[in-house]
Design a protein around this motif. Structure first.
Motif, PDB file in Angstrom:
ATOM      1  N   ASP A  56      70.405  53.203   5.636  1.00 35.17           N
ATOM      2  CA  ASP A  56      69.873  52.061   6.377  1.00 35.17           C
ATOM      3  C   ASP A  56      69.685  52.535   7.814  1.00 35.17           C
ATOM      4  N   GLY A  57      68.496  53.070   8.091  1.00 32.43           N
ATOM      5  CA  GLY A  57      68.256  53.670   9.396  1.00 32.43           C
ATOM      6  C   GLY A  57      69.124  54.906   9.557  1.00 32.43           C
ATOM      7  N   ASP A  58      69.928  54.945  10.609  1.00 29.15           N
ATOM      8  CA  ASP A  58      70.828  56.077  10.849  1.00 29.15           C
ATOM      9  C   ASP A  58      72.185  55.895  10.186  1.00 29.15           C
ATOM     10  N   ALA A  59      72.342  54.807   9.450  1.00 22.04           N
ATOM     11  CA  ALA A  59      73.635  54.498   8.839  1.00 22.04           C
ATOM     12  C   ALA A  59      73.608  54.768   7.342  1.00 22.04           C
ATOM     13  N   VAL A  60      74.802  54.915   6.777  1.00 20.64           N
ATOM     14  CA  VAL A  60      74.970  54.947   5.337  1.00 20.64           C
ATOM     15  C   VAL A  60      75.864  53.764   4.977  1.00 20.64           C
ATOM     16  N   VAL A  61      75.548  53.155   3.844  1.00 25.04           N
ATOM     17  CA  VAL A  61      76.259  51.974   3.385  1.00 25.04           C
ATOM     18  C   VAL A  61      76.764  52.260   1.978  1.00 25.04           C
ATOM     19  N   ALA A  62      78.022  51.934   1.728  1.00 20.70           N
ATOM     20  CA  ALA A  62      78.590  52.133   0.396  1.00 20.70           C
ATOM     21  C   ALA A  62      77.858  51.245  -0.599  1.00 20.70           C
TER      22      ALA A  62
END
Length: 146
Positions: A56-62
């Protein structure tokens, strides 16, 4: 599964289901000393392909409830978690998780492949469904590989 445990560990430490990808890589490489930074980046790619992580953009989501995963103190993943599994391997793992012996499942899938004249992946999906295992997402992947 060790890939799930490996991915869950940084989220459990943070107490969140979202973190920047760079924080995730640092957690696996520098904080835990499990992988090099390049290997940790590879793990992100594998986990995304397995549906365990979402970008999600520069993030990672479990992509799963990391709180439900136990990560023993002595746990250390091996490098096999850096390899993407084929659709067949993923379907087979889903079937084995229900208690079916791996050798029995492989033999049954091979027979089904011969009987139906389909790909190994398609036979594995048919076998899993006959066993009552939900592999809808993997069925779509197998279909896309045809």
């Amino acid at each position: 599964m060790s890939l799930r445990r490996t991915v869950a560990a940084p989220f459990r430490t943070e107490g969140s289901d979202r973190m920047s990808e760079s924080e995730f890589v640092v957690a696996l490489s520098l904080d835990r000393d499990w992988f090099s930074p390049d290997q940790a980046k590879r793990l992100v790619d594998v986990a995304v392909s397995e549906g365990l992580l979402e970008r999600d953009g520069d993030a990672v989501v479990a992509g799963f409830d990391h709180a439900d995963v136990t990560v023993p103190e002595e746990f250390a993943p091996d490098e096999s978690v850096l390899q993407e599994r084929s659709t067949f391997e993923r379907v087979l793992d889903a079937v084995v998780e229900t208690g079916v012996e791996k050798q029995d499942a492989v033999a049954a899938v091979n027979r089904l492949q011969d009987d139906l004249g389909v790909t190994l992946e398609a036979a594995a999906v048919v076998y899993a469904r006959r066993q009552g295992v939900d592999v809808t997402d993997l069925a779509e992947r197998a279909r896309g590989e045809l």
